[in-house]
Design a protein around this motif. Structure first.
Motif, PDB file in Angstrom:
ATOM      1  N   PRO A  39      43.449  47.090  47.672  1.00 15.24           N
ATOM      2  CA  PRO A  39      44.873  46.824  47.453  1.00 15.24           C
ATOM      3  C   PRO A  39      45.181  46.714  45.961  1.00 15.24           C
ATOM      4  O   PRO A  39      44.333  46.304  45.164  1.00 15.24           O
ATOM      5  CB  PRO A  39      45.110  45.490  48.167  1.00 15.24           C
ATOM      6  CG  PRO A  39      43.758  44.849  48.257  1.00 15.24           C
ATOM      7  CD  PRO A  39      42.774  45.969  48.366  1.00 15.24           C
ATOM      8  N   GLU A  40      46.398  47.085  45.590  1.00 15.91           N
ATOM      9  CA  GLU A  40      46.802  47.003  44.193  1.00 15.91           C
ATOM     10  C   GLU A  40      46.963  45.540  43.790  1.00 15.91           C
ATOM     11  O   GLU A  40      47.530  44.729  44.536  1.00 15.91           O
ATOM     12  CB  GLU A  40      48.117  47.762  43.990  1.00 15.91           C
ATOM     13  CG  GLU A  40      48.463  48.015  42.553  1.00 15.91           C
ATOM     14  CD  GLU A  40      49.633  48.979  42.403  1.00 15.91           C
ATOM     15  OE1 GLU A  40      49.968  49.314  41.262  1.00 15.91           O
ATOM     16  OE2 GLU A  40      50.199  49.401  43.435  1.00 15.91           O
ATOM     17  N   LEU A  41      46.461  45.179  42.614  1.00 14.45           N
ATOM     18  CA  LEU A  41      46.511  43.790  42.149  1.00 14.45           C
ATOM     19  C   LEU A  41      47.819  43.513  41.421  1.00 14.45           C
ATOM     20  O   LEU A  41      48.362  44.378  40.727  1.00 14.45           O
ATOM     21  CB  LEU A  41      45.340  43.497  41.210  1.00 14.45           C
ATOM     22  CG  LEU A  41      43.931  43.605  41.794  1.00 14.45           C
ATOM     23  CD1 LEU A  41      42.889  43.256  40.730  1.00 14.45           C
ATOM     24  CD2 LEU A  41      43.758  42.709  43.007  1.00 14.45           C
ATOM     25  N   SER A  42      48.316  42.288  41.568  1.00 12.34           N
ATOM     26  CA  SER A  42      49.486  41.859  40.807  1.00 12.34           C
ATOM     27  C   SER A  42      49.048  41.475  39.398  1.00 12.34           C
ATOM     28  O   SER A  42      47.863  41.316  39.112  1.00 12.34           O
ATOM     29  CB  SER A  42      50.131  40.644  41.486  1.00 12.34           C
ATOM     30  OG  SER A  42      49.250  39.522  41.416  1.00 12.34           O
ATOM     31  N   GLU A  43      50.016  41.301  38.514  1.00  9.48           N
ATOM     32  CA  GLU A  43      49.696  40.903  37.139  1.00  9.48           C
ATOM     33  C   GLU A  43      48.979  39.553  37.126  1.00  9.48           C
ATOM     34  O   GLU A  43      48.044  39.340  36.340  1.00  9.48           O
ATOM     35  CB  GLU A  43      50.983  40.832  36.312  1.00  9.48           C
ATOM     36  CG  GLU A  43      50.752  40.484  34.846  1.00  9.48           C
ATOM     37  CD  GLU A  43      49.866  41.482  34.113  1.00  9.48           C
ATOM     38  OE1 GLU A  43      49.154  41.057  33.174  1.00  9.48           O
ATOM     39  OE2 GLU A  43      49.879  42.671  34.474  1.00  9.48           O
ATOM     40  N   LEU A  44      49.407  38.626  38.013  1.00 13.44           N
ATOM     41  CA  LEU A  44      48.754  37.318  38.093  1.00 13.44           C
ATOM     42  C   LEU A  44      47.301  37.454  38.514  1.00 13.44           C
ATOM     43  O   LEU A  44      46.411  36.790  37.950  1.00 13.44           O
ATOM     44  CB  LEU A  44      49.511  36.422  39.085  1.00 13.44           C
ATOM     45  CG  LEU A  44      48.891  35.028  39.336  1.00 13.44           C
ATOM     46  CD1 LEU A  44      48.826  34.228  38.040  1.00 13.44           C
ATOM     47  CD2 LEU A  44      49.683  34.277  40.406  1.00 13.44           C
ATOM     48  N   GLN A  45      47.036  38.317  39.483  1.00 14.59           N
ATOM     49  CA  GLN A  45      45.656  38.529  39.938  1.00 14.59           C
ATOM     50  C   GLN A  45      44.789  39.134  38.840  1.00 14.59           C
ATOM     51  O   GLN A  45      43.624  38.764  38.680  1.00 14.59           O
ATOM     52  CB  GLN A  45      45.657  39.416  41.191  1.00 14.59           C
ATOM     53  CG  GLN A  45      46.181  38.717  42.435  1.00 14.59           C
ATOM     54  CD  GLN A  45      46.364  39.667  43.603  1.00 14.59           C
ATOM     55  OE1 GLN A  45      46.865  40.791  43.434  1.00 14.59           O
ATOM     56  NE2 GLN A  45      45.962  39.238  44.785  1.00 14.59           N
ATOM     57  N   ALA A 123      43.326  48.363  32.145  1.00 20.52           N
ATOM     58  CA  ALA A 123      43.965  49.268  31.190  1.00 20.52           C
ATOM     59  C   ALA A 123      44.352  50.586  31.858  1.00 20.52           C
ATOM     60  O   ALA A 123      45.447  51.123  31.628  1.00 20.52           O
ATOM     61  CB  ALA A 123      43.032  49.516  30.012  1.00 20.52           C
ATOM     62  N   LEU A 124      43.472  51.112  32.704  1.00 22.39           N
ATOM     63  CA  LEU A 124      43.763  52.368  33.394  1.00 22.39           C
ATOM     64  C   LEU A 124      44.930  52.213  34.368  1.00 22.39           C
ATOM     65  O   LEU A 124      45.804  53.090  34.461  1.00 22.39           O
ATOM     66  CB  LEU A 124      42.519  52.854  34.139  1.00 22.39           C
ATOM     67  CG  LEU A 124      41.373  53.367  33.258  1.00 22.39           C
ATOM     68  CD1 LEU A 124      40.102  53.550  34.090  1.00 22.39           C
ATOM     69  CD2 LEU A 124      41.756  54.693  32.589  1.00 22.39           C
ATOM     70  N   TYR A 125      44.975  51.101  35.094  1.00 22.87           N
ATOM     71  CA  TYR A 125      46.062  50.895  36.051  1.00 22.87           C
ATOM     72  C   TYR A 125      47.390  50.652  35.341  1.00 22.87           C
ATOM     73  O   TYR A 125      48.457  51.041  35.843  1.00 22.87           O
ATOM     74  CB  TYR A 125      45.710  49.766  37.017  1.00 22.87           C
ATOM     75  CG  TYR A 125      44.921  50.265  38.206  1.00 22.87           C
ATOM     76  CD1 TYR A 125      45.533  50.484  39.441  1.00 22.87           C
ATOM     77  CD2 TYR A 125      43.569  50.567  38.098  1.00 22.87           C
ATOM     78  CE1 TYR A 125      44.819  50.979  40.521  1.00 22.87           C
ATOM     79  CE2 TYR A 125      42.842  51.058  39.167  1.00 22.87           C
ATOM     80  CZ  TYR A 125      43.479  51.262  40.382  1.00 22.87           C
ATOM     81  OH  TYR A 125      42.760  51.758  41.446  1.00 22.87           O
ATOM     82  N   GLN A 126      47.350  50.019  34.169  1.00 17.76           N
ATOM     83  CA  GLN A 126      48.576  49.889  33.380  1.00 17.76           C
ATOM     84  C   GLN A 126      49.092  51.265  32.969  1.00 17.76           C
ATOM     85  O   GLN A 126      50.305  51.525  32.982  1.00 17.76           O
ATOM     86  CB  GLN A 126      48.303  49.039  32.136  1.00 17.76           C
ATOM     87  CG  GLN A 126      48.165  47.553  32.431  1.00 17.76           C
ATOM     88  CD  GLN A 126      47.818  46.745  31.178  1.00 17.76           C
ATOM     89  OE1 GLN A 126      47.227  47.257  30.233  1.00 17.76           O
ATOM     90  NE2 GLN A 126      48.181  45.479  31.179  1.00 17.76           N
TER      91      GLN A 126
END
Length: 425
Positions: A39-45, A123-126
């Motif tokens: 699952p895609e992570l939130s910024e908090l995670q 960094a890649l997901y950003q």
């Protein structure tokens, strides 16, 4: 209700190699869909993960760093400061003379950088959410692939997801790791080599600083690597360069004994493990003051018998896996990415946009990468065989190995050649 979506390229596997490949294609305005079972992570995670020090690091070569720069991820990693550059490498053996020293301590030059996996991934997901790529790149996260259907050379593959969704792409790329579903579903065989070793991985704080040097000690029981780690806390930064990542290759039974000591979770057993590790390292960096984040994994090498089929190609660990003694596993996967993108685009441009992922194109990629990866895999296996195990303990072998390291270490042009190869240049 099942829905169908068509795209030009489907990538299965959202690890570092898969995302880097997706970004590289999207930046060249090629439509690509990336499927990640996680699952895609939130910024908090992400921030919660970054608060922890990961004992595992990737030893990124210069070539891998350049590729990450091309997709815009290295700039984010550099801004975070969560990396440990190294300018020297030292390799020596326990039972002989001679050592190999890579790099010049008089004029330090970057040989590579140690970066924790989730720092690279963040960094890649950003970058995948950035305006310059999101028009061409679609991420499907949190869903597993359940089945692959080949529809013929003109249509490519149809991928079935666990939510009933179906995706179709002219080219299917397997970047889904050593246990690759894509490789299995395509019926591609696998050559494997079990080293009968287990690697213990942990983070340690040492009495002496690492001085931007990656160290590797060749022991009769296996390889012990001491790799610089980024300083995470303010306390670390006030007294920098004392944290290292350890990868300690051992016979399986011995590794199990040490891991069981750790599971007893007492101060006495923790001290025993620290003392064992410090002694094994020949106190190269003094005593070990702290030890944390212990993990382990079995050691083996593997290579797919083929990298390609009609409309299908394997990259990274889905295609090959090597012994970690030289830290080149991810770097080989990143070289796969560079080669595949270059070859795909050459034929695409040559055909005025008519040919994408044709078998002849994919075969060129296989001819470029498989022999190189084979040489690297067997070279690492040979090094492990020469330094660890019963054969390595024979006196003539010890003498030959010792004399060889001594002689090679004195030949500066040869050392520069090895340095360039390790950097991916």
């Amino acid at each position: 209700m099942a829905t169908n979506t068509a795209t030009q390229t489907l990538i299965i596997g959202g690890g570092i190699v898969g995302v880097t490949l997706a970004l590289k294609l999207a930046l060249q305005q090629q439509k690509v869909t990336l499927i990640d079972a996680r699952p895609e992570l939130s910024e908090l995670q992400w921030q919660q993960k970054l608060q922890q020090r990961d004992a595992r690091v990737f030893a990124l070569s210069i070539a891998s760093i350049e590729l990450l720069k091309e997709v815009g991820a290295w700039q984010l990693i550099a801004q975070s400061g969560r990396k440990a550059n190294y300018t020297q490498m030292q390799v020596w053996q326990q039972d002989g003379r001679g050592e190999l020293n890579f790099g010049d301590d008089r004029v330090p030059q970057l040989l590579g950088s140690m970066v924790e996996p989730f720092v690279i991934e963040q960094a890649l997901y950003q970058r995948m959410a950035a305006d310059d790529v999101k028009e061409y790149l679609t991420l499907i996260a949190g869903h597993k692939v359940t089945m692959l259907d080949w529809l013929g050379t003109q249509q490519g593959y149809q991928v079935h997801l666990d939510n009933g969704h179906k995706l179709q792409g002219k080219l299917l790329i397997g970047a889904d790791g050593r246990g690759s579903l894509v490789r299995r579903e395509a019926g591609i065989g696998l050559d494997t080599l079990d080293y009968n070793q287990t690697a213990i991985c942990c983070a340690i704080k040492t009495e002496k600083p690492h001085k931007a040097t990656a160290r590797q000690l060749m022991l009769p029981t296996g390889t012990l690597a001491l790799l610089p780690l980024a300083d995470v806390t303010e306390q670390d930064k006030a007294n920098p360069q004392h944290w290292q990542s350890v990868v300690w290759s051992l016979p399986r039974n011995r590794a199990l004994e040490l891991l069981q000591l750790n599971e007893e979770d007492s101060e006495e057993t923790a001290d025993t493990l620290r003392r064992e590790l410090a002694a094994a390292s020949q106190y190269a960096l003094g005593d070990i003051e702290q030890l944390e984040s212990i993990a382990s994994f079995p050691l083996n090498a593997q290579q797919a018998k083929h990298y390609v089929k009609d409309n299908l190609v394997l990259v990274g660990d889905a295609a090959h896996g090597v012994h970690p003694l030289a830290g080149q596993g991810l770097n080989l996967g990143m070289l796969d990415v560079s080669a595949l993108v270059e070859i795909l685009n050459e034929d695409y441009q040559r055909s005025s946009g008519r040919c994408w992922g044709e078998l002849a194109t994919l075969r060129r990629y296989e001819r470029t990468r498989r022999p190189h990866n084979s040489v690297m895999m067997h070279s690492f296996s040979l090094m492990n065989w020469l330094f660890a195990g019963d054969f390595a303990a024979l006196r003539p072998v010890q003498q030959l190995r010792s004399e060889g390291m001594y002689r090679v270490g004195k030949i500066k042009p040869l050392m520069r050649f090895f340095t360039n190869k390790a950097s991916g240049l």
